[in-house]
Design a protein around this motif. Structure first.
Motif, PDB file in Angstrom:
ATOM      1  N   ALA A  62       0.745  -1.181   0.024  1.00  0.00           N
ATOM      2  CA  ALA A  62       0.026  -0.096   0.045  1.00  0.00           C
ATOM      3  C   ALA A  62       0.966   1.296   0.161  1.00  0.00           C
ATOM      4  O   ALA A  62       0.565   2.268  -0.918  1.00  0.00           O
ATOM      5  N   LEU A  63       1.935   1.219   0.839  1.00  0.00           N
ATOM      6  CA  LEU A  63       2.732   2.572   0.855  1.00  0.00           C
ATOM      7  C   LEU A  63       3.595   2.580  -0.310  1.00  0.00           C
ATOM      8  O   LEU A  63       3.949   3.756  -0.894  1.00  0.00           O
ATOM      9  N   ASP A  64       4.044   1.558  -0.948  1.00  0.00           N
ATOM     10  CA  ASP A  64       4.806   1.622  -2.142  1.00  0.00           C
ATOM     11  C   ASP A  64       4.174   2.187  -3.206  1.00  0.00           C
ATOM     12  O   ASP A  64       4.446   2.864  -4.305  1.00  0.00           O
ATOM     13  N   GLY A  65       2.708   1.788  -3.268  1.00  0.00           N
ATOM     14  CA  GLY A  65       2.009   2.287  -4.483  1.00  0.00           C
ATOM     15  C   GLY A  65       1.336   3.501  -4.215  1.00  0.00           C
ATOM     16  O   GLY A  65       0.433   3.828  -4.922  1.00  0.00           O
ATOM     17  N   SER A  66       1.688   4.098  -3.142  1.00  0.00           N
ATOM     18  CA  SER A  66       1.012   5.431  -2.707  1.00  0.00           C
ATOM     19  C   SER A  66       1.868   6.679  -3.174  1.00  0.00           C
ATOM     20  O   SER A  66       2.988   6.548  -3.494  1.00  0.00           O
ATOM     21  N   GLU A  67       1.154   7.942  -2.768  1.00  0.00           N
ATOM     22  CA  GLU A  67       1.958   9.129  -2.990  1.00  0.00           C
ATOM     23  C   GLU A  67       3.092   9.329  -2.060  1.00  0.00           C
ATOM     24  O   GLU A  67       3.868   9.884  -2.261  1.00  0.00           O
ATOM     25  N   TYR A  68       3.174   8.521  -1.072  1.00  0.00           N
ATOM     26  CA  TYR A  68       4.295   8.367  -0.055  1.00  0.00           C
ATOM     27  C   TYR A  68       5.631   8.007  -0.610  1.00  0.00           C
ATOM     28  O   TYR A  68       6.625   8.613  -0.193  1.00  0.00           O
ATOM     29  N   ASP A  70       6.698   8.990  -3.306  1.00  0.00           N
ATOM     30  CA  ASP A  70       7.320  10.241  -3.981  1.00  0.00           C
ATOM     31  C   ASP A  70       7.654  11.227  -2.898  1.00  0.00           C
ATOM     32  O   ASP A  70       8.348  12.486  -3.333  1.00  0.00           O
ATOM     33  N   ILE A  71       7.692  10.979  -1.520  1.00  0.00           N
ATOM     34  CA  ILE A  71       7.957  11.972  -0.474  1.00  0.00           C
ATOM     35  C   ILE A  71       9.464  11.863  -0.358  1.00  0.00           C
ATOM     36  O   ILE A  71       9.933  10.681  -0.065  1.00  0.00           O
ATOM     37  N   ALA A  72      10.121  12.705  -0.123  1.00  0.00           N
ATOM     38  CA  ALA A  72      11.651  12.666   0.250  1.00  0.00           C
ATOM     39  C   ALA A  72      11.661  11.700   1.455  1.00  0.00           C
ATOM     40  O   ALA A  72      11.161  12.102   2.489  1.00  0.00           O
ATOM     41  N   GLY A  73      12.845  10.863   1.609  1.00  0.00           N
ATOM     42  CA  GLY A  73      12.906   9.998   2.961  1.00  0.00           C
ATOM     43  C   GLY A  73      12.152   8.898   3.148  1.00  0.00           C
ATOM     44  O   GLY A  73      12.305   8.055   3.771  1.00  0.00           O
ATOM     45  N   SER A  74      11.205   8.679   1.799  1.00  0.00           N
ATOM     46  CA  SER A  74      10.319   7.538   2.030  1.00  0.00           C
ATOM     47  C   SER A  74      10.980   6.124   1.745  1.00  0.00           C
ATOM     48  O   SER A  74      10.573   4.878   2.297  1.00  0.00           O
ATOM     49  N   ARG A  75      12.162   6.195   1.010  1.00  0.00           N
ATOM     50  CA  ARG A  75      12.727   4.808   0.899  1.00  0.00           C
ATOM     51  C   ARG A  75      13.163   4.349   1.842  1.00  0.00           C
ATOM     52  O   ARG A  75      13.146   3.015   1.933  1.00  0.00           O
ATOM     53  N   ALA A  76      13.794   4.853   2.981  1.00  0.00           N
ATOM     54  CA  ALA A  76      14.312   4.197   4.008  1.00  0.00           C
ATOM     55  C   ALA A  76      13.145   3.450   4.722  1.00  0.00           C
ATOM     56  O   ALA A  76      13.482   2.406   5.284  1.00  0.00           O
ATOM     57  N   SER A  77      12.077   4.083   5.013  1.00  0.00           N
ATOM     58  CA  SER A  77      10.994   3.610   5.508  1.00  0.00           C
ATOM     59  C   SER A  77      10.291   2.252   4.907  1.00  0.00           C
ATOM     60  O   SER A  77       9.911   1.461   5.458  1.00  0.00           O
ATOM     61  N   LEU A  78      10.293   2.442   3.655  1.00  0.00           N
ATOM     62  CA  LEU A  78       9.923   1.377   2.671  1.00  0.00           C
ATOM     63  C   LEU A  78      10.908   0.238   2.954  1.00  0.00           C
ATOM     64  O   LEU A  78      10.482  -1.010   2.880  1.00  0.00           O
ATOM     65  N   GLU A  79      12.134   0.539   2.860  1.00  0.00           N
ATOM     66  CA  GLU A  79      13.093  -0.746   3.000  1.00  0.00           C
ATOM     67  C   GLU A  79      13.135  -1.119   4.498  1.00  0.00           C
ATOM     68  O   GLU A  79      13.293  -2.480   4.625  1.00  0.00           O
ATOM     69  N   CYS A  80      12.901  -0.583   5.507  1.00  0.00           N
ATOM     70  CA  CYS A  80      12.717  -0.774   6.650  1.00  0.00           C
ATOM     71  C   CYS A  80      11.427  -1.771   6.805  1.00  0.00           C
ATOM     72  O   CYS A  80      11.372  -2.939   7.508  1.00  0.00           O
ATOM     73  N   LEU A  81      10.205  -1.359   6.330  1.00  0.00           N
ATOM     74  CA  LEU A  81       9.313  -2.228   6.485  1.00  0.00           C
ATOM     75  C   LEU A  81       9.374  -3.679   5.692  1.00  0.00           C
ATOM     76  O   LEU A  81       8.790  -4.691   5.800  1.00  0.00           O
TER      77      LEU A  81
END
Length: 190
Positions: A62-68, A70-81
């Motif tokens: 859900a987060l990977d396919g959302s506007e999130y 595109d937000i700066a810094g989101s990669r670290a959160s996606l990798e953590c998840l």
């Protein structure tokens, strides 16, 4: 389809973290006797961790396919998840390994003697440290999963606040203007 509420996603990840913490406590404190009792007590834990892992995977998608994304810094959160998905999967593997190490009491093949009490006791004594190690590893992975979920929830909140701060219009503050004045320029008399 309405846009994904990132505030709601962060709250759902906090809830998921609490579920991982509760399961961590259950795995850490599980008490069993090798054999059928162990199967009966560990199996529900394995099913629960698989459910939580699936939930983490859904949140990641859900987060990977959302506007999130595109937000700066989101990669670290996606990798953590993604690491939460991996850690919870490893916890499931550890619980399955504990069940595999469990000494079952089924009848041997025809022609082989049934185990006597001494053999059963020895099999149980041999299995307990292996099972305990797998359960400890599962508890560790569940702890990492909970920490990861808290980290991602905090990351989403932080990244969202930073993105909103960047989109605010910049207000210029202007102070008094000073122009050179003739009265301030000294005149020299000759």
């Amino acid at each position: 389809m309405p846009p994904l509420s990132l505030v709601e996603q962060a709250q759902q990840l906090r809830d998921l973290a609490r579920q991982f913490e509760a399961l961590h406590a259950r795995v850490r404190d599980v008490s069993y006797t090798p054999g059928t009792d162990a199967l009966r007590r560990i199996s529900p834990l394995l099913l629960k961790v698989q459910d939580l892992m699936a939930t983490a995977l859904v949140r990641l998608g859900a987060l990977d396919g959302s506007e999130y994304a595109d937000i700066a810094g989101s990669r670290a959160s996606l990798e953590c998840l993604a690491s939460v998905v991996a850690a919870s999967s490893l916890a499931g593997n550890d619980l399955a390994s504990a069940l595999y190490a469990n000494p079952y009491e089924g009848a041997p093949f025809a022609g082989y003697p049934a185990d006597n009490q001494a053999v059963r006791t020895a099999r149980h004594a041999e299995a307990i440290p292996r099972m305990t190690g797998h359960l400890a590893d599962a508890a560790h992975q569940l702890d990492l999963s909970a920490i990861g979920c808290h980290y991602v929830a905090t990351g989403i909140t932080r990244d969202l606040a930073a993105a909103q701060e960047q989109t605010k219009p910049v207000q210029r503050t202007t102070g008094p203007t000073t122009a050179p004045s003739a009265s301030r320029t000294p005149r020299v008399r000759r």
